[in-house]
Scaffold this motif. Structure first.
Motif, PDB file in Angstrom:
ATOM      1  N   ILE A 183       0.839  -1.204   0.000  1.00 27.80           N
ATOM      2  CA  ILE A 183       0.000   0.000   0.000  1.00 27.80           C
ATOM      3  C   ILE A 183       0.876   1.257   0.000  1.00 27.80           C
ATOM      4  CG2 ILE A 183      -1.629   1.348   1.398  1.00 27.80           C
ATOM      5  CD1 ILE A 183      -2.923  -1.173   2.282  1.00 27.80           C
ATOM      6  N   HIS A 184       0.457   2.248  -0.782  1.00 22.74           N
ATOM      7  CA  HIS A 184       1.173   3.528  -0.835  1.00 22.74           C
ATOM      8  C   HIS A 184       0.355   4.631  -0.155  1.00 22.74           C
ATOM      9  CE1 HIS A 184       4.264   2.034  -3.574  1.00 22.74           C
ATOM     10  NE2 HIS A 184       3.305   1.250  -4.018  1.00 22.74           N
ATOM     11  N   SER A 185       1.059   5.576   0.436  1.00 24.06           N
ATOM     12  CA  SER A 185       0.408   6.705   1.109  1.00 24.06           C
ATOM     13  C   SER A 185       0.979   8.016   0.573  1.00 24.06           C
ATOM     14  CB  SER A 185       0.661   6.625   2.618  1.00 24.06           C
ATOM     15  OG  SER A 185       1.990   7.040   2.895  1.00 24.06           O
TER      16      SER A 185
ATOM     17  N   SER B  74       4.675   8.793  -0.312  1.00 20.65           N
ATOM     18  CA  SER B  74       5.192   8.728  -1.691  1.00 20.65           C
ATOM     19  C   SER B  74       4.070   9.134  -2.632  1.00 20.65           C
ATOM     20  CB  SER B  74       5.780   7.352  -2.030  1.00 20.65           C
ATOM     21  OG  SER B  74       4.816   6.316  -2.040  1.00 20.65           O
ATOM     22  N   ASP B  75       3.609   8.271  -3.519  1.00 23.14           N
ATOM     23  CA  ASP B  75       2.653   8.733  -4.522  1.00 23.14           C
ATOM     24  C   ASP B  75       1.220   8.239  -4.322  1.00 23.14           C
ATOM     25  OD1 ASP B  75       3.226   6.145  -5.189  1.00 23.14           O
ATOM     26  OD2 ASP B  75       3.813   6.545  -7.263  1.00 23.14           O
ATOM     27  N   GLY B  76       0.873   7.875  -3.081  1.00 19.99           N
ATOM     28  CA  GLY B  76      -0.528   7.601  -2.775  1.00 19.99           C
ATOM     29  C   GLY B  76      -1.240   8.905  -2.450  1.00 19.99           C
TER      30      GLY B  76
ATOM     31  N   ASP C  54       5.675   2.419   0.952  1.00 21.20           N
ATOM     32  CA  ASP C  54       5.877   3.557   0.067  1.00 21.20           C
ATOM     33  C   ASP C  54       7.172   3.397  -0.719  1.00 21.20           C
ATOM     34  OD1 ASP C  54       3.780   5.580   0.097  1.00 21.20           O
ATOM     35  OD2 ASP C  54       4.077   5.564   2.275  1.00 21.20           O
ATOM     36  N   HIS C  55       7.179   4.027  -1.912  1.00 26.25           N
ATOM     37  CA  HIS C  55       8.382   4.002  -2.739  1.00 26.25           C
ATOM     38  C   HIS C  55       9.494   4.766  -2.033  1.00 26.25           C
ATOM     39  CE1 HIS C  55       6.110   2.781  -6.352  1.00 26.25           C
ATOM     40  NE2 HIS C  55       5.229   3.707  -6.054  1.00 26.25           N
ATOM     41  N   ASP C  56      10.612   4.119  -1.813  1.00 27.86           N
ATOM     42  CA  ASP C  56      11.870   4.770  -1.439  1.00 27.86           C
ATOM     43  C   ASP C  56      11.836   5.578  -0.145  1.00 27.86           C
ATOM     44  OD1 ASP C  56      12.443   3.779  -3.911  1.00 27.86           O
ATOM     45  OD2 ASP C  56      12.697   5.710  -4.910  1.00 27.86           O
TER      46      ASP C  56
ATOM     47  N   PHE D 113      -2.457  -0.357  -3.580  1.00 25.21           N
ATOM     48  CA  PHE D 113      -3.386   0.780  -3.494  1.00 25.21           C
ATOM     49  C   PHE D 113      -2.617   2.107  -3.507  1.00 25.21           C
ATOM     50  CE2 PHE D 113      -6.026   3.594  -0.661  1.00 25.21           C
ATOM     51  CZ  PHE D 113      -7.134   3.675  -1.485  1.00 25.21           C
ATOM     52  N   HIS D 114      -3.076   3.041  -4.346  1.00 27.41           N
ATOM     53  CA  HIS D 114      -2.488   4.387  -4.410  1.00 27.41           C
ATOM     54  C   HIS D 114      -3.535   5.464  -4.134  1.00 27.41           C
ATOM     55  CE1 HIS D 114       0.971   2.505  -6.396  1.00 27.41           C
ATOM     56  NE2 HIS D 114       1.616   3.651  -6.329  1.00 27.41           N
ATOM     57  N   GLY D 115      -4.761   5.070  -3.797  1.00 25.43           N
ATOM     58  CA  GLY D 115      -5.819   6.068  -3.621  1.00 25.43           C
ATOM     59  C   GLY D 115      -6.314   6.575  -4.957  1.00 25.43           C
TER      60      GLY D 115
HETATM   61 ZN    ZN Z   1       3.555   4.230  -6.732  1.00 25.48          ZN
END
Ligand code: ZN
Ligand code: AMP
Ligand code: FE
Ligand code: FE
Length: 290
Positions: free
Chosen positions: A9-11, A14-16, A39-41, A260-262
């Protein structure tokens, strides 16, 4: 009984588009057994997510990260799951990954400008600012999904999918590669940070056939890979069965998640596909604690 998990899951770290505490609350509403923030990185969202999860007694929180690594074709992303957010090795890894992005983003924008699309850093900060981050924008990871959203807002494209398909995707005119770690180095950094290294969305490796995928897997296992993301929103049922079979044959930990990125990817839903807790627990007992 809670029977399913979502370990990808991303928030807004990063890019969520949802804040770390919000994705945890969504996981609780769906009565998931466990949720990972990946999250990415960056690990910047982990503290807030952990704190939010602590308020929900029955929800297990798994601290994670998603790292891109060097790969001749397709996309190689490695999830670090159950990492130690206080690890200095993980912090050093994040610094290195962030520097690679700081170098790449202006070069993508320059390419777009050459094609008559004027997006500047200010536009990207507006995209970040519109999300309920509740924290300083400057510290956030900026990536192609943010650039795609800025392009959509300026009506250069109808949606972010078109932005990737025509301009930002691998091999497209505004695609710029970033400095990436060799897989063995990414895996080693995750291990030093106490985490399990899991091959994310194997379908994105763009292998030609199963034999080729097997060769790639063997190499990654040689590099230290611990697990494979069998369940993912990009996988067909047939692909899922193939990855499950490979995971068992190679004795890999089995994980899965929605990615999930929203609102950035409105076709992906938290908690989907369903990832059985029992399967993850059996193949990777230490991943979910106790
Ligand atoms: Zn992403
Ligand atoms: P970056 O880390 O900056 O390279 O950007 C990666 C983000 O772009 C991730 O959220 C990916 O899921 C997204 N992405 C990559 N390729 C595509 C694509 N073809 N369509 C939509 N999103 C994509
Ligand atoms: Fe990914
Ligand atoms: Fe992801």
């Amino acid at each position: 009984m809670r029977n399913f998990v979502d370990l990808h899951i991303h928030s807004t770290a990063s890019d969520g588009t949802y804040a770390p505490a919000d994705v945890v609350a969504m996981a609780e509403r769906r009565r998931l057994a466990a949720v990972a923030l990946t999250d990415h990185d960056t690990i910047d969202g982990l503290a807030a997510a952990q704190k939010a999860a602590a308020a929900f007694g029955d929800l297990i929180f798994v601290p994670g990260i998603e790292v891109s690594a060097k790969f001749p074709q397709g996309t190689l992303h490695i999830l670090g799951l159950a990492i130690d957010a206080a690890s200095r090795d993980v912090a050093a890894l994040c610094r290195q990954l962030r520097a690679a992005r700081d170098d790449r983003n202006p070069r993508i924008l320059a390419r777009l400008r050459e094609m008559g699309m004027s997006i500047d850093m200010q536009d990207l900060h507006e995209v970040l600012g519109a999300t309920p981050a509740g924290r300083s924008e400057s510290g956030r990871i900026i990536g192609r999904l943010h650039i795609a959203e800025a392009m959509r807002r300026k009506k250069y494209v109808a949606n972010t999918k078109e932005a990737f398909g025509k301009y930002l995707g691998n091999g497209c005119p505004a695609y710029v590669d970033k400095e990436r770690l060799a897989p063995a180095d990414a895996i080693a950094a995750i291990h030093r940070g106490g985490g399990l290294a899991v091959l994310a969305h194997p379908v994105q490796l763009k292998y030609g056939n199963t034999a080729q995928l097997e060769r790639m897997l063997r190499q990654l296992i040689h590099d230290g890979l611990d697990g494979i993301e069998v369940y993912h929103s990009d996988h067909s049922d047939q692909q899922t069965r193939l990855y499950l079979d490979l995971a068992k044959r190679f004795k890999l930990a089995i994980t899965g998640g929605s990615d999930f990125h929203g609102r950035g990817k409105d076709y992906v839903f938290l908690g989907r596909p369903r990832v059985p807790l029992s399967v993850v627990k059996q193949s990777a007992p230490r991943l979910l604690g106790n």
